[in-house]
Write a protein that holds these residues in place. Structure first.
Motif, mmCIF file in Angstrom:
data_model
loop_
_atom_site.group_PDB
_atom_site.id
_atom_site.type_symbol
_atom_site.label_atom_id
_atom_site.label_comp_id
_atom_site.label_asym_id
_atom_site.label_seq_id
_atom_site.Cartn_x
_atom_site.Cartn_y
_atom_site.Cartn_z
ATOM 1 N N VAL A 128 -2.461 3.643 10.315
ATOM 2 C CA VAL A 128 -1.170 4.176 9.858
ATOM 3 C C VAL A 128 -0.381 2.971 9.351
ATOM 4 C CG1 VAL A 128 0.952 5.411 10.418
ATOM 5 C CG2 VAL A 128 -1.130 5.950 11.691
ATOM 6 N N ASP A 129 -0.224 2.836 8.048
ATOM 7 C CA ASP A 129 0.620 1.757 7.543
ATOM 8 C C ASP A 129 1.990 2.358 7.271
ATOM 9 O OD1 ASP A 129 0.983 -0.986 6.751
ATOM 10 O OD2 ASP A 129 1.319 -0.176 4.753
ATOM 11 N N GLY A 130 2.958 1.892 8.056
ATOM 12 C CA GLY A 130 4.288 2.512 8.006
ATOM 13 C C GLY A 130 4.550 3.281 9.302
ATOM 14 N N THR A 157 10.069 -4.966 -1.395
ATOM 15 C CA THR A 157 9.758 -5.936 -0.352
ATOM 16 C C THR A 157 9.728 -5.210 0.990
ATOM 17 O OG1 THR A 157 10.300 -8.112 0.563
ATOM 18 C CG2 THR A 157 12.161 -6.641 0.106
ATOM 19 N N GLY A 158 9.494 -5.947 2.045
ATOM 20 C CA GLY A 158 9.451 -5.306 3.366
ATOM 21 C C GLY A 158 9.904 -6.264 4.435
ATOM 22 N N PHE A 159 10.138 -5.710 5.601
ATOM 23 C CA PHE A 159 10.689 -6.479 6.710
ATOM 24 C C PHE A 159 9.811 -6.329 7.942
ATOM 25 C CE2 PHE A 159 14.043 -5.163 3.859
ATOM 26 C CZ PHE A 159 14.674 -6.375 3.587
ATOM 27 N N PRO A 160 8.779 -7.157 8.053
ATOM 28 C CA PRO A 160 7.947 -7.066 9.256
ATOM 29 C C PRO A 160 8.759 -7.433 10.496
ATOM 30 C CG PRO A 160 6.949 -8.537 7.625
ATOM 31 C CD PRO A 160 8.351 -8.245 7.181
HETATM 32 P P1 2AM Z 1 2.455 -1.102 9.999
HETATM 33 O O1 2AM Z 1 3.336 0.060 9.855
HETATM 34 O O2 2AM Z 1 1.020 -0.789 9.858
HETATM 35 O O3 2AM Z 1 2.697 -1.864 11.283
HETATM 36 C C1 2AM Z 1 6.687 -3.163 6.613
HETATM 37 O O4 2AM Z 1 7.459 -4.256 6.328
HETATM 38 C C2 2AM Z 1 5.230 -3.556 6.689
HETATM 39 O O5 2AM Z 1 5.049 -4.519 7.753
HETATM 40 C C3 2AM Z 1 4.331 -2.380 6.998
HETATM 41 O O6 2AM Z 1 3.227 -2.424 6.145
HETATM 42 C C4 2AM Z 1 3.959 -2.610 8.447
HETATM 43 O O7 2AM Z 1 2.702 -2.106 8.775
HETATM 44 C C5 2AM Z 1 3.945 -4.109 8.517
HETATM 45 N N1 2AM Z 1 4.018 -4.570 9.899
HETATM 46 C C6 2AM Z 1 4.553 -3.946 10.939
HETATM 47 N N2 2AM Z 1 4.419 -4.657 12.072
HETATM 48 C C7 2AM Z 1 3.803 -5.784 11.719
HETATM 49 C C8 2AM Z 1 3.421 -6.946 12.454
HETATM 50 N N3 2AM Z 1 3.624 -7.062 13.763
HETATM 51 N N4 2AM Z 1 2.832 -7.940 11.786
HETATM 52 C C9 2AM Z 1 2.625 -7.807 10.448
HETATM 53 N N5 2AM Z 1 2.960 -6.730 9.714
HETATM 54 C C10 2AM Z 1 3.548 -5.728 10.342
#
Ligand code: 2AM
Ligand code: CA
Length: 286
Positions: A107-109, A176-179
Motif C-alpha cells: 500500500v503506497d499511501g 513532492t511528498g513528506f516522508p
Molecule cells: P507509504 O505510504 O508506503 O509508507 C509520502 O511522502 C511517501 O512517503 C509515500 O510514498 C509513503 O509511502 C512514503 N513513506 C512513508 N513512510 C515512509 C518511511 N518511513 N520511509 C520512507 N518513505 C516513507
C-alpha cells in the motif's frame, strides 16, 4: 526423473509482467474493499509512520501469488523490513545479491488509506541483476493500471504513455511528498518546497510516491521530487517514467539505481532546472 522431482512446482507460460499486473490488480481491489474497515492501526517510527493489517495482508497476498509463479525469485516488501532508514538500506543490500528480485509496496499511501483519502496504490517491480525490468502501479480508486516493461514502453488503459511537453518550470505542475522522518527529510523538504513554489505553476502533494511517478509518466505532472524514500516506493514508478520518455535521477543528478533515497523524476526538459533549484536551496537531502 529424480532431478525433475526435486524441481518445485511452477505455473507455466506466465510472463513476469502478466503476473505483476494480475497480482497488483487483485491486491488493489482487496485493499479498496477494506477502506474504512480495518481494525488495527499501528505506529511505526513516529505518529506519522503508520501501518495497518491491510498493508500486511496485501503484502502477504502479493508474496504468495508471486512466489507461486516464481518460487526461486527473491522478494523485498515494505512490511518484511523493520521501520527506519538503516533497516531499509540493509535489507536492500542483502536482497541485491538476487538475480530476480521483486520489490513491492503493498500500500503506497498508507496515511491516505487510513484517513479515507482516495489516493493510494500498489507498487510491484521486478529487478533483474539490480535493474528494474517490469514496473506496475495500480490505483484501485480510479481503476488505473500503469505498466512498463524495460525497452517496451509504458501504458495506462492500454494506451502508450508519454511525459508532458513543458519546457520550463514556470509552465510545470510538480509534486513532492513528506516522508515521516521529521529530523532530516522534513527540513530538506521544506527548504526545497520554499524554493520551488515560486518557480513552478503549482505544487501538489498527494501522498503516494508511486502514483506521483506514474503521473509524471502519464504527463499529468511535469516533475516530482522527494527526499527520504525507500526502494519500494519508487522502483516500479521509475521505470514508468523512463519508458514514457522522462528522466529519473537522485537529487544531485546522478543516475537512478535501487539504492537512491532522494529522487527527482521529470519529463526531462525541466529536470536540470529542478535539480538546480533544490541544490541552491539546500533541499537535496544530502
Ligand atoms: P507509504 O505510504 O508506503 O509508507 C509520502 O511522502 C511517501 O512517503 C509515500 O510514498 C509513503 O509511502 C512514503 N513513506 C512513508 N513512510 C515512509 C518511511 N518511513 N520511509 C520512507 N518513505 C516513507
Ligand atoms: Ca507502504
Amino acid at each position: 526423473m529424480a532431478n525433475e522431482e526435486k524441481q518445485p512446482f511452477t505455473v507455466g507460460s506466465k510472463s513476469f509482467t502478466a503476473v505483476a499486473i494480475n497480482t497488483a490488480a487483485k491486491a488493489g481491489e482487496w485493499i479498496k474493499s477494506k477502506l474504512g474497515d480495518f481494525s488495527s492501526l499501528n505506529i511505526k517510527t513516529s505518529p506519522q509512520d503508520l501501518v495497518t493489517e491491510v498493508d500486511k495482508g496485501s503484502e502477504q497476498m502479493i508474496r504468495n501469488l508471486i512466489l507461486t509463479h516464481f518460487p526461486h525469485h527473491s522478494f523485498l516488501g515494505e512490511e518484511g523490513v523493520e521501520p527506519g532508514a538503516a533497516a531499509s538500506i540493509q535489507a536492500l543490500e542483502e536482497a541485491s545479491e538476487a538475480e530476480y528480485l521483486w520489490i513491492v509496496d503493498p500500500v503506497d499511501g498508507t496515511t491516505n488509506f487510513v484517513h479515507g483519502f482516495p489516493f493510494f496504490s500498489v507498487s510491484i517491480a521486478l529487478a533483474y541483476k539490480g535493474e528494474v525490468v517490469v514496473g506496475v502501479v495500480y490505483d484501485p480508486n480510479r481503476d488505473e493500471l500503469f505498466v512498463a516493461e524495460k525497452g517496451k514502453g509504458a501504458y495506462v488503459h492500454g494506451r502508450r504513455m508519454q511525459v508532458d511537453r513543458a519546457e520550463k518550470l514556470s509552465d510545470s505542475l510538480v509534486a513532492t511528498g513528506f516522508p515521516p522522518d521529521r529530523s532530516t527529510a522534513l527540513r530538506s523538504n521544506m527548504k526545497g518546497l520554499e524554493a520551488m513554489v515560486p518557480q513552478v505553476r503549482n505544487i501538489r502533494s498527494g501522498g503516494s510516491a508511486a502514483l506521483h511517478l506514474a503521473y509524471v509518466a502519464a504527463g499529468r505532472l511535469s516533475g516530482f521530487w522527494e527526499v527520504g524514500l525507500n526502494a519500494w516506493d519508487m522502483a516500479a514508478g521509475t521505470l514508468l517514467v523512463q519508458e514514457s520518455g522522462g528522466k529519473v535521477t537522485d537529487t544531485q543528478g546522478r543516475p537512478y539505481h535501487l539504492g537512491v533515497r532522494h529522487v527527482v523524476a521529470s519529463n526531462g526538459s525541466v529536470h536540470d532546472e529542478m535539480i538546480h533549484v533544490l541544490k541552491e536551496a539546500g533541499g537535496t537531502g544530502e
